[in-house]
Design a protein around this motif. Structure first.
Motif, mmCIF file in Angstrom:
data_model
loop_
_atom_site.group_PDB
_atom_site.id
_atom_site.type_symbol
_atom_site.label_atom_id
_atom_site.label_comp_id
_atom_site.label_asym_id
_atom_site.label_seq_id
_atom_site.Cartn_x
_atom_site.Cartn_y
_atom_site.Cartn_z
ATOM 1 N N SER A 159 -26.821 99.969 -48.829
ATOM 2 C CA SER A 159 -25.391 100.306 -48.734
ATOM 3 C C SER A 159 -24.602 99.606 -49.838
ATOM 4 N N VAL A 160 -25.009 98.360 -50.149
ATOM 5 C CA VAL A 160 -24.344 97.639 -51.233
ATOM 6 C C VAL A 160 -24.587 98.366 -52.545
ATOM 7 N N TYR A 161 -25.824 98.810 -52.705
ATOM 8 C CA TYR A 161 -26.173 99.502 -53.942
ATOM 9 C C TYR A 161 -25.345 100.779 -54.102
ATOM 10 N N ARG A 162 -25.239 101.533 -52.987
ATOM 11 C CA ARG A 162 -24.474 102.788 -53.057
ATOM 12 C C ARG A 162 -23.034 102.514 -53.421
ATOM 13 N N LYS A 182 -15.368 95.014 -56.066
ATOM 14 C CA LYS A 182 -16.584 95.794 -56.205
ATOM 15 C C LYS A 182 -17.773 95.298 -55.392
ATOM 16 N N PHE A 183 -17.932 94.005 -55.354
ATOM 17 C CA PHE A 183 -19.150 93.462 -54.753
ATOM 18 C C PHE A 183 -18.920 92.824 -53.388
ATOM 19 N N ASP A 184 -17.795 93.211 -52.778
ATOM 20 C CA ASP A 184 -17.445 92.569 -51.516
ATOM 21 C C ASP A 184 -18.379 93.032 -50.393
ATOM 22 N N SER A 185 -19.471 92.313 -50.172
ATOM 23 C CA SER A 185 -20.390 92.688 -49.106
ATOM 24 C C SER A 185 -20.860 91.456 -48.349
ATOM 25 N N GLN A 186 -20.539 91.438 -47.066
ATOM 26 C CA GLN A 186 -20.934 90.291 -46.242
ATOM 27 C C GLN A 186 -22.451 90.226 -46.055
ATOM 28 N N VAL A 187 -23.084 91.394 -46.043
ATOM 29 C CA VAL A 187 -24.543 91.427 -45.827
ATOM 30 C C VAL A 187 -25.238 90.666 -46.953
ATOM 31 N N LEU A 188 -24.792 90.962 -48.155
ATOM 32 C CA LEU A 188 -25.415 90.348 -49.317
ATOM 33 C C LEU A 188 -25.171 88.840 -49.346
ATOM 34 N N THR A 189 -23.955 88.454 -48.994
ATOM 35 C CA THR A 189 -23.677 87.018 -49.024
ATOM 36 C C THR A 189 -24.406 86.293 -47.896
ATOM 37 N N THR A 190 -24.666 87.008 -46.795
ATOM 38 C CA THR A 190 -25.410 86.367 -45.705
ATOM 39 C C THR A 190 -26.825 86.038 -46.178
#
Ligand code: BGC
Length: 513
Positions: free
Chosen positions: A59-62, A75-83
């Motif tokens: 989903s982050v990639y999309r 652009k890169f605001d993703s909690q999943v990735l930061t977790t």
């Protein structure tokens, strides 16, 4: 005088020199910093590799690929990735408390060994990860490894070193951290080019190398005289002290270690003891120094340098390239600190580095504000981007000769033996908590505060300079088991220590101002 902070106290000079043996043991122990550094450096690059994102965080990639024309700040605001990035720091936080027990009861090298082995397993799991679960499990193990290493290595180094060289030797830990970060950046640079899209696996699996180095290295390390004494091995402690100081004339230092160790043995519960009024200064430092270290904003640069550079307009490779430049500055500037810390002292480096970072943050914030405004849209010219990178480099240099190494050195040298292990666990856990917090909040903060993010950190850096100026006494050249005098003589912290309370078994001294 400000905070009564310029005392020249505890000026004891034990006989003995900087022996080759001590130098070697310290270099080996400091490699514990490699695992932390490698990890800090690898995460940012890996999480900006498309094949990695596609596999684990589609989903982050999309979002990233679909979003090309919108607000650069978000652009890169993703909690999943930061977790994913942050799970390591939470694990390290918890692990450092277990490590404090091992370090006190079984010795410093035992914790280092445990840290290396657990980190090794984590690296293997990450390199072979088939799903997010494996990825996170691996990261948790890496975190436990980091918790153990960061809890034990700085203490080990500070105890091994002769007082006159303690700053320099302890800072080899931070040097290894910066080398780890640099190597990781170089590795990412190479693996990103692997055509099959599995480069990220190589990046993650190579963490096993620094893990193997510290694991094998710690098998050969001797324990510190302080720890040997504390665990009842008096004869071995005396012999070790002679060996590391390169002289038989160690009576005076040994006597001081015995006094410290006797004090320490009376303490059954270091955790309740550390809360005592007389340790208020040390406890405050164990909490505030790591807190401030992270609030310099350094990891915003370290974790997300590639992301940040992508955001401000560099291409994929150029972003990793910039991260490499930052890495070199980080390593080089750490040498400046190593060379000067025992001469200029901790306070001078803290204050100079802080001022430098403050100015750079204001400039970077303003430059980004001018280009991106609040909409986050800009077509950034090359010269402008280069200027930004330059400012960031000056900022990193400021950190690398101040809060970077001193954030590990000072907490490791200020505690009396009986609470040293507990104090260092607090230092590590606060550090990790705010490393986690900053990592978790950064992308959201960038999205909402925009360029103001740099002003936000600038304000914190200003506050920490005041803190150091008024509240941190100079600890250079003070023997580690003699440190209580420094606090007793401080115009503010001295009030928390009753005059009849004598931590070193010596009569209380009056401040020389
Ligand atoms: C800090 C890290 C930081 C590193 C940068 C260390 O002292 O604890 O959070 O990433 O320095 O060099």
């Amino acid at each position: 005088m400000a905070g009564g902070a310029h005392f020249d106290v505890g000026r004891k000079d034990y006989p003995g020199k900087l022996t080759g043996f001590v130098l070697l043991t310290c270099i080996v122990a400091a490699t514990g910093g490699l695992i932390f550094g490698y990890d800090l450096g690898i995460s940012g690059g890996v999480t900006s590799m498309d094949p990695f994102l596609k596999k684990f965080f589609p989903s982050v990639y999309r979002k990233e690929t679909a979003d090309t024309s919108t607000n650069q700040y978000c652009k890169f605001d993703s909690q999943v990735l930061t977790t994913f990035t942050s799970s390591l720091y939470l694990a390290a936080l918890v692990a450092s408390f277990f490590a404090s027990y091992v370090t006190r009861k079984l010795g410093r090298r035992c914790s280092m060994l445990a840290g290396g082995i657990i980190f090794f397993i984590g690296a293997a799991l990450n390199g072979g990860a088939k799903n997010v679960g494996m990825l996170i499990a691996g990261r948790i193990l890496l975190g436990i490894g980091v918790g153990f290493a960061n809890q034990s290595v700085p203490v080990y180094l500070s105890e091994m070193a002769p007082a006159r060289y303690r700053g320099m030797l302890n800072m080899s830990f931070q040097l290894m951290i910066t080398i780890g970060i640099l190597i990781a950046n170089l590795v990412n640079f190479g693996t990103n080019k692997i055509a099959g899209g599995w480069g990220w696996r190589v990046s993650l699996a190579l963490a096993a190398i620094p893990a193997a180095i510290i694991s094998v290295g710690s098998l050969f390390l001797p324990d510190t005289p302080n720890s040997l004494l504390d665990r009842g091995h008096d004869e071995a402690a005396l012999n070790m002290l002679r060996r590391i100081r390169g002289t038989d004339n160690v009576e005076e230092e040994y006597k001081d270690l015995v006094v410290a160790s006797n004090e320490s043995k009376k303490i059954k519960h270091p955790w309740t003891n550390i809360l005592k009024r007389k340790y208020r200064a040390q406890l405050t430092m164990a909490i505030m120094i790591p807190f401030f270290q992270q609030l310099t904003g350094i990891n915003v640069i370290e974790f997300y340098a590639p992301v940040l550079f992508k955001t401000i307009g560099f291409g994929d490779n150029a972003s990793l390239y910039s991260a490499v430049i930052i890495g070199v500055v980080n390593v080089a500037a750490t040498f400046v600190s190593i060379a000067t810390v025992d001469k200029l002292g901790r306070r001078t480096l803290f204050l100079e580095g802080g001022t430098q970072m403050f100015i750079c943050q204001l400039i970077v914030g303003t430059m980004i504000a001018i280009k991106f405004g609040t909409t986050g849209e800009a077509d950034i010219q090359k010269w402008y981007a280069i200027l930004l990178v330059l400012c960031i480099c000056v900022y990193v240099a400021g950190f690398a000769w101040s809060w970077g190494p001193l954030g590990w050195l000072v907490p490791s040298e200020i505690f009396p033996l009986e609470i040293r292990s507990a104090g260092q666990a607090i230092n590590v856990s606060v550090n990790m908590f705010f490393t986690f917090g900053v990592a978790q909040a950064f992308l959201a903060m960038l999205c909402h505060l925009k360029f103001g993010l740099f002003y936000f950190f600038a304000v914190w850096v200003f506050i920490m300079n005041l803190f150091i100026y008024y509240l941190l006494p100079e600890t250079k050249n003070v023997p580690i088991e003699d440190m209580a005098v420094v606090w007793k003589n401080h115009s503010f912290w001295g009030r928390f220590i009753d005059n009849d309370e004598d931590d070193n078994g010596k009569p209380p001294q009056t401040p020389e101002v």
